[in-house]
Structures are given as C-alpha cells and as structure tokens.
Design a protein around this motif. Structure first.
Motif, PDB file in Angstrom:
ATOM      1  N   UNK A  64     -24.498  -1.459  -9.914  1.00  0.00           N
ATOM      2  CA  UNK A  64     -23.125  -1.013  -9.658  1.00  0.00           C
ATOM      3  C   UNK A  64     -22.381  -2.109  -8.922  1.00  0.00           C
ATOM      4  N   UNK A  81     -20.309  -3.444  -1.063  1.00  0.00           N
ATOM      5  CA  UNK A  81     -21.087  -2.886   0.036  1.00  0.00           C
ATOM      6  C   UNK A  81     -20.364  -3.064   1.363  1.00  0.00           C
ATOM      7  N   UNK A 122     -27.208   4.116  -1.810  1.00  0.00           N
ATOM      8  CA  UNK A 122     -27.526   2.697  -1.955  1.00  0.00           C
ATOM      9  C   UNK A 122     -26.454   1.816  -1.348  1.00  0.00           C
ATOM     10  N   UNK A 123     -25.203   2.282  -1.370  1.00  0.00           N
ATOM     11  CA  UNK A 123     -24.160   1.499  -0.727  1.00  0.00           C
ATOM     12  C   UNK A 123     -24.308   1.539   0.783  1.00  0.00           C
ATOM     13  N   UNK A 124     -24.639   2.710   1.325  1.00  0.00           N
ATOM     14  CA  UNK A 124     -24.753   2.809   2.771  1.00  0.00           C
ATOM     15  C   UNK A 124     -25.944   2.037   3.289  1.00  0.00           C
ATOM     16  N   UNK A 126     -26.737   8.762  -5.432  1.00  0.00           N
ATOM     17  CA  UNK A 126     -27.361   7.464  -5.655  1.00  0.00           C
ATOM     18  C   UNK A 126     -26.437   6.343  -5.183  1.00  0.00           C
ATOM     19  N   UNK A 127     -25.152   6.430  -5.620  1.00  0.00           N
ATOM     20  CA  UNK A 127     -24.204   5.378  -5.235  1.00  0.00           C
ATOM     21  C   UNK A 127     -24.004   5.378  -3.728  1.00  0.00           C
ATOM     22  N   UNK A 128     -23.760   6.549  -3.165  1.00  0.00           N
ATOM     23  CA  UNK A 128     -23.488   6.636  -1.726  1.00  0.00           C
ATOM     24  C   UNK A 128     -24.666   6.106  -0.935  1.00  0.00           C
ATOM     25  N   UNK A 154     -18.897  -0.016   2.670  1.00  0.00           N
ATOM     26  CA  UNK A 154     -19.737   1.107   3.051  1.00  0.00           C
ATOM     27  C   UNK A 154     -20.543   0.815   4.300  1.00  0.00           C
ATOM     28  N   UNK A 155     -20.213  -0.273   4.990  1.00  0.00           N
ATOM     29  CA  UNK A 155     -20.971  -0.563   6.206  1.00  0.00           C
ATOM     30  C   UNK A 155     -20.360   0.209   7.348  1.00  0.00           C
TER      31      UNK A 155
END
Lengths: 256, 257
Positions: free
Chosen positions: B10, B42, A164-166, A160-162, B45-46
C-alpha cells in the motif's frame, strides 16, 4: 399331503417353487439345496471394478474376465494406497476441528487471552462463525449473507491498513492473520444475533447486551492483534477504537 | 520477505501517486526538499494517544489554542517533525476514524428517527461523506492555488496532497460531533434547535481551524519578497470564503435523510 407341501413351499419366501423338468413341484426330499441369490465374491475392496490395487490382483475373481486396469497406468494420485490409507477428508482440507474448538474456547474468556493458540491462522473457524451468523440473521428474517461477506472483507482491509501504518516498518500483521482474528472475535456478535431472536426488538435489554458484547469482542480482538503482531503495544488504544468501530458496525446489522 | 513486501504494497501505491504529482510540478522552480516525507504515507500515521487527545481538543476548540501554529522542523531542517512530537503536524488517523464514526452515527440516527435501516443506507452515507471530503480538498487546493499563484516568478505553493486530504478530513470530527448531538436523547421540541446550534458552533470552529492552517501555510511557503505582490485584501476575502463555506458543508453532512 399336497396342501402341506404347497404351504411349506409358499412359506419359504424368496425361493422359487422348485419344479422338476416335468413341471410338477418337487418333493421335499428331491428339492435341490437352496442357493443364495447370486452374490459377487467378497473382496477387501468394495468396488472391485475400480480395483487399482497392486497387491490384490487376484481379489476380484468373479470379475476376472472384466478388464482390469494395470497398476502401471495409474500415476500417483489415488495410487497405490487405496481408499483405506487415504487421509481423512477434513485433514486433507486443512480443517482441524480440535484446534477450532480450542480457539473458540479461548475467545470465551475476555479477561485472559491466550494468544499462542492463534499464532497459526486458519479461515475455517471464521467461515463457520460467519455462516452461523448469516443463518441466525436468516432466522430473524434478514438475508445478509452477501453483506456479511463484503463487510468482513472491507473491515479486515481497514484493520490491516490501520495496523500496518501505525506500527511502522515493523508491523507484520498479514491479511490472512487479520481476517482470521477478526473472524474468531466475531463470536460475541454471533451470540448477540442468537440472543436478539428472543429479546424484544429495540428495547433497552438488547442495547445493553450489544454494549457488553461489542466491548467484549473489541477487547479480545485488540489483545490478540497486539500480542500476535510486533510493535502494537504503544498503539493499543488506537487499534482498540478501530476494532470497536468494526464490531459496532456488525452489531448494527443484528440489532436493526 | 514476502510479509515485508506485502506490508509495503500500500505504501508503494501511495508512493507512486505521490511521485507522479511531484513530477508534474517538476518544471517549476520549487523547493521540495522539505516534503520528502510525502512519499511515505506512514508519516501521517506516526501518532500516539497523547497526540490524538490534544489534536482533538485543538480541532474542537481552535480558538483556545495558546501555542504556536507553525509546524516544527527536524533538527537538521530536512523535514517536518512527525506527529508524535508536533501538535501542528497533519495526520491521517484522526480523519479516517472520524469519517467512519460519522458514517456509523448517521446510520444510527437514521434508524432512531425514521425506523428505517438497510445496509445500503450505510453505503449511501459513505459515498456522501467521501464526496464531501473531496469537495473540501478541492476547496482547500483552490484556495492555496489562488493565493499562491500570483506573481510573475511562477512559484506556486506546493503542499503535499495527503496534507490537504488530512486537513480536509478534520471536518468529519465536527460532523461526528453534530451527529452525536442529534443521536443523543433529548426532548423532541428542542431537537431542531440543538441540531442548528451544534452545526453553527462546529462550522465556526472548523472555519477558524482551516483559516489558521491556510494562513500558516501561506506564511511559511510564500517567500518574503512576494508579500507585496498580492494584496492582503484579496487574501482576507478568500479566507473568509473558506470559513463561510464550512457552514453549508456541515449542514449538508448533518442533514441525513
């Protein structure tokens, strides 16, 4: 003559030997007509004590003397419908067995993934798979129910974290869908645990099988996640690696 | 609306942590406008495939990197460019994945060599790895403070915490490579030799990488007029210490038992 009568009377079991007031057994002509054992009057409701029916107020005639709950005292709930009109239990619980079956069949094809079936997520299919996984592990002598539950939670939070962050601001994979997808794609791992019961431990066969099944699970999971949530296309390889790590972790539970 | 809120949850937690750290430094005279991106995890993570591939090459062979080590700025000089456009930008995807890979490979190695697997051992490896990550973070923070805090102007180097976390996490790429070497099938009598060789090589690479990164941060952060205030001798010794500290760390990470 007397023996014939006695034997006749004795043969008809279930009936008391009928005697007259004087205590002598009655002759067949004088015998009172047999009455069935006492039975309550048959009503459409199998439990006439709990009859909440508004319409069949007169149904329970044999128990009419017993207190009979007025229909006004019952508010909604079981209410005016009665047992016959209630929805079936599975439907009430939200478990749609046909949908679970269809979703399971769609996972079995690793090449073409039908993501429309998975648009509405449900947790009963994954629950079934995880319980089956735990049971097969139990057959192999390992008690892993708690571990499966904990690792599944952590893995779905990780994905979920990975994801949504990506995906940035447009990612709309919610936790429920994530858990549902991960759970359905556990099917190859469950199959691995079944096969590991019959194959020698630690051999080359089980390693090859693990490789194939983990890659299958990874592919299906990635395809589903990418197609169901927005903006996953350009990060497909990155998500694939994350899913690969997750399923590799579960396969280690099986193999070792 | 609810989904949007959930996906920001988060980010919100990390935002709160980031702003707390910033307000703690608020009384000093610091130019933090470049680091507005710290509030947005974020940013880390880009990434895309190409960045990941090139960054892995950079981490494993830092001395072969021909390009510059400076981070690129956005066109309006307001913030740093994201990882997709700049190979030198930090990111959190690679450290996270490398960490999980390391834990998996360590568990795999435990099973192969000692025939002893329990799900708890994965938990132990996880905690050990986290502790090591924390120690790397502390080491890097200590280095930056000791090298930047000199001088009476009171300026300190402010690097976002997540930046330091990500630089520290690059160690796990090396650790994962070491574990992969240990796990791969090879003759038994060379096992110890290969482990030592791989660990030495990776420690050396990590040392070079971290030294280059710290140097770049120092060059970028410390203003020109402060350059005379601290000696380059001290700086070199501290950087040497950072590089030397990689060796015991990687040996500890690789020594799974």
């Amino acid at each position: 003559m007397c023996e014939k009568r006695r034997s006749y009377l004795l043969r008809t079991h279930g009936q008391a030997i009928q005697r007259s007031a004087g205590g002598f057994p009655l002759r067949p002509q004088q015998r009172r007509p047999p009455t069935a054992p006492f039975q309550p009057q048959r009503s459409p409701n199998p439990l006439p004590f709990l009859s909440f029916d508004v319409n069949s107020a007169a149904a329970s005639t044999s128990f009419s003397s017993a207190p009979h709950f007025p229909s006004t005292a019952v508010a909604g709930g079981i209410g005016a419908a009665g047992f016959d009109d209630e929805p079936p239990l599975l439907e009430e619980l939200g478990i749609n067995t046909k949908q679970i079956y269809q979703k399971t069949l769609s996972i079995l094809n690793p090449i073409r993934v039908n993501h429309h079936l998975h648009e509405d997520a449900d947790l009963s299919g994954p629950f079934l798979f995880l319980i089956a996984f735990g049971l097969f592990q139990l057959l192999a002598g390992k008690l892993h129910f708690g571990i499966i539950l904990g690792w599944m939670t952590m893995a779905s939070m990780f994905l979920y974290v990975i994801f949504n962050m990506l995906a940035g601001r447009n990612g709309n994979l919610d936790m429920y869908k994530c858990l549902s997808l991960l759970g359905y794609c556990m099917l190859p791992i469950v199959m691995l645990s079944v096969l590991s019961l019959f194959v020698p431990r630690g051999g080359y066969v089980i390693m090859a099988l693990t490789g194939v099944l983990v890659i299958w699970a990874t592919r299906v999971c990635t395809r589903l996640v990418v197609e169901l949530a927005n903006c996953g296309d350009e990060h497909a390889r990155l998500i694939e690696y994350a899913c690969f790590l997750i399923y590799m972790l579960f396969s280690m539970l099986v193999v070792f | 609306m609810y989904e949007e809120f959930k996906s920001h949850e988060i980010a919100n937690v990390l935002y709160a942590t980031g702003s707390d750290i910033l307000t703690a430094y608020g009384e000093k005279n610091i130019n933090i406008s470049r680091y507005m991106c710290v509030n947005n995890p974020r940013y880390y993570f880009q990434v895309n495939d190409e960045y990941v591939k090139n960054k892995l090459k950079l981490i494993l062979f830092p001395f072969l990197h021909k390009g510059r080590w400076m981070r690129a700025m956005e066109d309006d000089s307001s913030s740093f460019k994201s990882a997709m456009h700049d190979i030198n930008a930090p990111d959190l995807y690679i450290p996270l994945m490398a960490f999980v890979t390391y834990v998996l490979l360590a568990a795999f190695f435990l099973v192969l060599c000692f025939c002893r697997f329990s799900p708890e051992s994965i938990g132990v490896q996880f905690s050990t790895g986290l502790m090591c990550w924390l120690m790397q973070v502390l080491l890097l923070e200590g280095t930056l403070h000791s090298l930047g805090g000199g001088g009476g102007s009171g300026e300190i180097i402010l690097v976002p915490l997540l930046d330091v976390v990500s630089y520290a996490g690059y160690t796990f790429v090396g650790a994962a490579v070491v574990m992969a070497v240990r796990v791969s099938p090879h003759p038994v009598r060379w096992a110890h030799l290969m482990f030592c060789g791989a660990t030495l090589w990776e420690s050396f690479c990590m040392g070079v990488l971290l030294v280059k990164i710290v140097k770049r941060i120092l060059v970028f952060e410390v203003p020109i007029f402060d350059k005379q205030m601290y000696s380059t001798n001290k700086r070199n010794y501290v950087l040497l210490f950072v590089a030397a500290a990689q060796f015991p760390q990687l040996f500890w990470l690789g020594n799974v038992h």
